[in-house]
Scaffold this active site. Structure first.
Site, PDB file in Angstrom:
ATOM      1  N   HIS A 105      60.272  58.761  80.483  1.00  0.00           N
ATOM      2  CA  HIS A 105      60.071  59.527  79.362  1.00  0.00           C
ATOM      3  C   HIS A 105      59.335  58.695  78.128  1.00  0.00           C
ATOM      4  O   HIS A 105      58.414  59.265  77.534  1.00  0.00           O
ATOM      5  CB  HIS A 105      61.259  60.365  79.135  1.00  0.00           C
ATOM      6  CG  HIS A 105      60.943  61.559  78.288  1.00  0.00           C
ATOM      7  ND1 HIS A 105      61.982  62.679  78.423  1.00  0.00           N
ATOM      8  CD2 HIS A 105      60.078  62.177  77.410  1.00  0.00           C
ATOM      9  CE1 HIS A 105      61.732  63.564  77.705  1.00  0.00           C
ATOM     10  NE2 HIS A 105      60.453  63.257  77.040  1.00  0.00           N
ATOM     11  N   ASP A 130      56.513  71.491  83.830  1.00  0.00           N
ATOM     12  CA  ASP A 130      57.035  70.254  83.052  1.00  0.00           C
ATOM     13  C   ASP A 130      58.302  70.426  82.165  1.00  0.00           C
ATOM     14  O   ASP A 130      58.468  71.288  81.582  1.00  0.00           O
ATOM     15  CB  ASP A 130      56.035  69.732  81.897  1.00  0.00           C
ATOM     16  CG  ASP A 130      56.223  68.481  81.337  1.00  0.00           C
ATOM     17  OD1 ASP A 130      55.754  67.446  81.940  1.00  0.00           O
ATOM     18  OD2 ASP A 130      56.897  68.468  80.366  1.00  0.00           O
ATOM     19  N   TYR A 182      65.537  67.714  77.688  1.00  0.00           N
ATOM     20  CA  TYR A 182      65.367  69.020  77.359  1.00  0.00           C
ATOM     21  C   TYR A 182      66.413  69.930  77.404  1.00  0.00           C
ATOM     22  O   TYR A 182      66.323  71.039  76.917  1.00  0.00           O
ATOM     23  CB  TYR A 182      64.193  69.729  77.936  1.00  0.00           C
ATOM     24  CG  TYR A 182      62.871  68.776  77.679  1.00  0.00           C
ATOM     25  CD1 TYR A 182      62.652  67.811  76.760  1.00  0.00           C
ATOM     26  CD2 TYR A 182      61.924  69.345  78.113  1.00  0.00           C
ATOM     27  CE1 TYR A 182      61.617  66.865  76.700  1.00  0.00           C
ATOM     28  CE2 TYR A 182      60.433  68.706  78.431  1.00  0.00           C
ATOM     29  CZ  TYR A 182      60.396  67.496  77.415  1.00  0.00           C
ATOM     30  OH  TYR A 182      59.044  67.013  77.203  1.00  0.00           O
ATOM     31  N   LYS A 228      61.367  64.075  83.908  1.00  0.00           N
ATOM     32  CA  LYS A 228      61.294  62.894  83.311  1.00  0.00           C
ATOM     33  C   LYS A 228      62.604  61.962  83.090  1.00  0.00           C
ATOM     34  O   LYS A 228      63.672  62.817  82.991  1.00  0.00           O
ATOM     35  CB  LYS A 228      60.691  62.794  81.945  1.00  0.00           C
ATOM     36  CG  LYS A 228      59.471  63.694  81.796  1.00  0.00           C
ATOM     37  CD  LYS A 228      59.110  63.751  80.500  1.00  0.00           C
ATOM     38  CE  LYS A 228      57.945  65.012  80.562  1.00  0.00           C
ATOM     39  NZ  LYS A 228      58.390  66.250  80.169  1.00  0.00           N
TER      40      LYS A 228
END
Ligand code: NDP
Ligand code: 1BO
Length: 322
Positions: A121, A55, A60, A88
């Site tokens: 997201h 994931d 990120y 996402k």
């Protein structure tokens, strides 16, 4: 409904069947705040731990590292078709014309031809360069229907195998279900014994939408320390398991996939050893009865502007449903 399959080291690995017919492995590696160590964590998970599910997210900032880890694992013999990779769509990209370029950038960073799952997201659109907390004008109108159509087009064009959402409420999911031509395969949400999120779980079950539980251990710094929770610790000792394993197993026994993050090789391998035992009913119910139910990831610092709005409180973000 879980289906048993076999992966590395002869370890049983369960998966769940999605509405699309694809299977999502029950445990995946979370990669938020993994930074430059993401490559090593992904290689450890895939090659040594028997993980098949990763994931990540553009937000990120570690998709390139994650992609390098996946590439190394494939050099070590894993096939792309055996992996389940999720990313996402970030909040700055929540307008129809930005969806496809955002996905293309994510595929480039990950060095992949397709994603197994692409998620919205958060259901709030941010202006590029938005501050934390947002200033006036940083949170923009979100054309949910237009964005979802573009997500559907990505699936039709086989760039993503499944599409879904994160951090939705009952109100928002029902709104999306009202116009969706492709029902979300997955709804990802915060879920652990300190925030069971039962109402959303129930709505997803009713609509055959699979749930992935994020922050299953109570999240990272600033989170909830479930690893040292008395009930979790008591059950772990009784079952001769670690608190981390009990927390992961709790999610799987509720029918959700679970994506614990770790950068520590021993903990990465520990967190997936959850398939040849069960939490007995009485202990499962004790975990279901932990009090002080509270979100860790409430979105306040990213989306709430107390004076200017449009969201003036955490309750506003969650449609006053908590
Ligand atoms: P987790 O609940 O997975 O907890 C991670 C923390 O627990 C880290 O500090 C880790 O430290 C520690 N840890 C890991 N395994 C163990 C263990 N067995 N025993 C003790 N401590 C352990 O936190 P996250 O919030 O990162 O959630 C997991 C993933 O979910 C994210 O990484 C991300 O992929 C996803 N997510 C999605 C969100 C969304 O909005 N859709 C929001 C939040 C998360 P160490 O690394 O040192 O092991
Ligand atoms: C703001 C990102 C939280 C982790 O998904």
């Amino acid at each position: 409904m879980a289906h048993a399959t076999f992966t590395a080291e002869g370890q049983t690995m369960e998966s769940f069947r999605l509405l699309s017919g694809h299977k999502i492995p029950a445990v995946g590696l979370g990669t938020w705040r993994s930074g430059s160590q993401a490559t090593h964590a992904v290689v450890t998970a895939l090659v040594e731990g028997g993980y098949r599910h990763i994931d990540t997210a553009w937000e990120y900032g570690d998709q390139e590292e994650v992609g390098q880890g996946i590439k190394r694992a494939m050099h070590a013999g894993l096939e792309r078709r055996d992996l389940f990779v999720t990313s996402k769509l970030w909040c700055t990209e929540l307008s129809p014309e930005r969806v496809r370029p955002a996905l293309q950038n994510t595929l480039k960073e990950l060095q992949l031809e397709y994603l197994d799952l692409y998620l919205i997201h958060w259901p709030f659109r941010l202006r590029e360069g938005a501050s934390k907390p947002p200033k006036a004008g940083d949170v923009l109108d979100f054309d949910m229907q237009g964005v979802w159509r573009e997500m559907e087009n990505l699936a039709k064009d086989d760039l993503v195998r499944n599409i879904g959402v994160c951090n939705f409420t009952v109100t928002k999911l029902n709104k999306l279900l009202g116009f969706a031509e492709l029902i979300p395969s997955v709804c990802q949400m915060e879920m652990h014994p300190g925030w069971r999120n039962d109402t959303m779980l129930e709505l997803c079950r009713k609509n055959n939408i699979h749930v992935t539980a994020y922050s299953p251990l109570g999240s990272q710094e600033g989170g909830r320390d479930l690893i040292h929770d008395q009930t979790v610790d008591r059950i772990a000792k009784k079952l001769n398991k670690t608190p981390g394993q009990v927390l992961v197993k709790w999610g799987i026994q509720r029918g959700t996939s679970v994506i614990p993050k770790s950068l520590n090789p021993d903990r990465i391998k520990e967190n997936i050893k959850v398939f040849d035992w069960v939490i007995p009913e009485q202990d499962f119910q004790a975990l279901n009865s932990i009090t002080d139910q509270k979100r860790v990831m409430d979105g306040e610092d990213i989306f709430v502007n107390k004076t200017e709005g449009p969201y003036r409180s955490v309750a506003d973000l969650w449609d006053h449903e908590d």
